[in-house]
Design a protein around this motif. Structure first.
Motif, PDB file in Angstrom:
ATOM      1  N   GLU A  49      27.362  30.235 -36.746  1.00 20.43           N
ATOM      2  CA  GLU A  49      28.468  30.725 -37.566  1.00 20.43           C
ATOM      3  C   GLU A  49      29.348  29.765 -37.584  1.00 20.43           C
ATOM      4  OE1 GLU A  49      29.261  34.827 -36.346  1.00 20.43           O
ATOM      5  OE2 GLU A  49      27.075  35.313 -36.782  1.00 20.43           O
ATOM      6  N   CYS A  79      37.616  34.216 -33.626  1.00 15.63           N
ATOM      7  CA  CYS A  79      36.497  34.952 -32.932  1.00 15.63           C
ATOM      8  C   CYS A  79      35.532  33.825 -32.485  1.00 15.63           C
ATOM      9  CB  CYS A  79      35.801  35.518 -34.347  1.00 15.63           C
ATOM     10  SG  CYS A  79      34.501  36.987 -33.918  1.00 15.63           S
ATOM     11  N   HIS A 128      33.987  30.991 -33.460  1.00 14.75           N
ATOM     12  CA  HIS A 128      32.875  30.758 -34.101  1.00 14.75           C
ATOM     13  C   HIS A 128      32.577  29.050 -33.933  1.00 14.75           C
ATOM     14  CE1 HIS A 128      32.379  34.491 -36.892  1.00 14.75           C
ATOM     15  NE2 HIS A 128      32.435  34.744 -35.537  1.00 14.75           N
ATOM     16  N   GLU A 186      30.551  35.145 -41.754  1.00 18.43           N
ATOM     17  CA  GLU A 186      30.258  36.294 -41.346  1.00 18.43           C
ATOM     18  C   GLU A 186      31.403  37.264 -41.025  1.00 18.43           C
ATOM     19  OE1 GLU A 186      30.181  39.043 -37.893  1.00 18.43           O
ATOM     20  OE2 GLU A 186      31.622  37.534 -37.906  1.00 18.43           O
ATOM     21  N   GLU A 187      32.613  36.855 -41.183  1.00 19.39           N
ATOM     22  CA  GLU A 187      34.086  37.701 -41.166  1.00 19.39           C
ATOM     23  C   GLU A 187      34.203  38.671 -42.312  1.00 19.39           C
ATOM     24  OE1 GLU A 187      35.282  38.244 -38.328  1.00 19.39           O
ATOM     25  OE2 GLU A 187      35.005  36.728 -37.028  1.00 19.39           O
ATOM     26  N   HIS A 231      27.131  34.468 -29.367  1.00 23.61           N
ATOM     27  CA  HIS A 231      28.463  34.796 -29.729  1.00 23.61           C
ATOM     28  C   HIS A 231      29.353  34.847 -28.401  1.00 23.61           C
ATOM     29  CE1 HIS A 231      31.832  36.662 -31.896  1.00 23.61           C
ATOM     30  NE2 HIS A 231      31.354  36.407 -32.892  1.00 23.61           N
TER      31      HIS A 231
HETATM   32 ZN   LIG Z   1      32.354  36.647 -34.398  1.00 27.41          ZN
END
Ligand SMILES: [Zn+2]
Ligand SMILES: [Zn+2]
Length: 400
Positions: free
Chosen positions: A97, A108, A110, A143-144, A168
């Motif tokens: 991602e 996050c 990524h 993804e978000e 992740h």
């Molecule tokens: Zn994430």
């Protein structure tokens, strides 16, 4: 942090796994440079043009056959590298991602996923002479927001995969992940403008409708189960204090650990929107999109990832009872899937925060990125070289 380069990998196939670890080490500068470049240039869902281009170019330079764009998404990548005896070998997906959060950046982390996915793919390519089958790298946008992986599934880009692996970043390390069913709900109220002082009675107030909706949601929460979530932001709240707003917009998310409960919540939310419109003589448009499903952790893959991780001195801290959502869960209904999380930050660092964003480019994050690349590739080695493991993973998938 464990000494990644000095550790002797887990059996079986420790020799091939050691070659994989060496390949990650040999490419470590390139992998970390990719992570840092993406971190410094955050792009939100569906707009990851630069990140996907960097990843696609790096894979092309390593002799992957690269589709970019792939399917209907401009920023999706599907890149393939074939090992020996393609016909009878498995097809193992390595996912990455790279979307960021609007207004926050890589909160996050990524960027570390993009880099570690790339690292795992090229490490496998480096030992392709020992692997039957096909290495399939999938760069998965959005993804978000928007569930890019579901769009890629619909586009046929996951067809024929025997497993889907990724990593992740987190503030803890755990192999199994929970994920709530989730969807985005875009709400727009339409009213009628009027002067807010001289003739407000001629207007119909779209902001009143939106405030009523937030109030209803707040009251609704008391009747929801502890694992359910509903939360939102105001996107448009009017343009001036002296105009009765004729248009307001909000972005909500609705989530539950139970898909049946989720569907009930969706209908209830629709009723709350209709009620707010009725009370204010406005009209409402409600649009759901980007469904993420609940996660089915494949126990066979979980066990193997855990074993590969253990020799590096990382123990599984157990999954977090407070889950978010991920479109990787949608993949888990298509083929055997895992979603291991590895710590890049001190425990307690909140996700989707400035703190987590800053943690995603530290030496600890870099070391985790390289370790994640190693562990994902080593778990893929297990699958490539042990046909019974692929069969067992599929058996568990069907029984779930
Ligand atoms: Zn994430
Ligand atoms: Zn996130």
């Amino acid at each position: 942090m464990p000494d990644r380069t000095a550790t002797h990998p887990s059996e079986p196939f420790a020799d091939v796994k050691a070659r994989v670890a060496a390949a990650v080490e040999a490419a470590s500068t390139e992998i970390i440079d990719l992570s840092h470049r993406i971190h410094a240039n955050p792009e939100p869902a569906f707009e990851e043009r630069q990140a996907s281009t960097w990843v696609a170019e790096a894979l092309r330079a390593r002799d992957f056959e690269v589709q970019h764009p792939a399917g209907s998404l401009d920023t999706a990548i599907r890149a393939v590298y074939r090992g020996r005896r393609v016909d009878d070998g498995p097809r193992i997906g390595i996912l990455a991602e790279y979307d960021a959060l609007p207004g926050l950046g890589h909160g996050c982390g990524h960027n570390t996923m993009a880099a570690s996915g790339f690292g795992a793919a090229i490490a496998l390519a480096a030992v392709a002479d020992a692997l039957p089958g096909e290495i399939v790298f999938l760069g998965t946008p959005a993804e978000e927001r928007g569930s890019g992986k579901q769009i890629m599934i619909n586009d046929g880009l996951f067809a024929g995969l025997d497993a889907a692996l990724l990593y992740h970043p987190c503030d803890r390390s755990h192999v199994e992940a929970r994920a709530l069913a989730s969807e985005d709900a875009e709400v727009v109220f339409t009213g009628l403008q009027a002067h807010a002082a001289s003739d407000p009675w001629k207007g119909r107030n779209a902001l009143d409708a939106l405030i009523l909706l937030f109030s209803s949601v707040g009251l609704w929460r008391q009747q929801l189960r502890p694992s359910a979530r509903v939360h939102g932001i105001i996107r448009e709240g009017g343009t001036a204090a002296n105009i009765i707003p004729d248009r307001t917009a909000a972005w909500f998310m609705i989530r539950s650990e139970d898909e049946a409960e989720y569907r009930q919540m969706r209908e209830r939310f629709r009723q709350l929107c209709d009620a707010a419109a009725l009370a204010t003589e406005t009209t409402v448009e409600l649009r759901f999109s980007g469904l993420a499903r609940t996660m089915r952790n494949n126990p066979v893959l979980v066990e193997r990832f855990r074993a590969n991780m253990a020799v590096y001195g990382i123990s599984d801290e157990g999954d977090d009872p407070y889950a978010g959502s991920t479109d990787m869960a949608n993949v888990s209904w298509v083929c055997p899937t895992i979603h291991p999380d590895l710590a890049i930050a001190p425990e307690g660092t909140p996700g989707h925060s400035i703190l987590f964003r800053d943690a995603a480019a530290t030496p600890q994050a870099d070391e985790t990125t390289l370790l994640a690349a190693t562990l994902v590739a080593q778990t893929a080695v297990d699958l490539f070289l042990e046909p019974e493991l692929v069969e067992a993973a599929w058996r568990a998938f069907r029984e779930a």
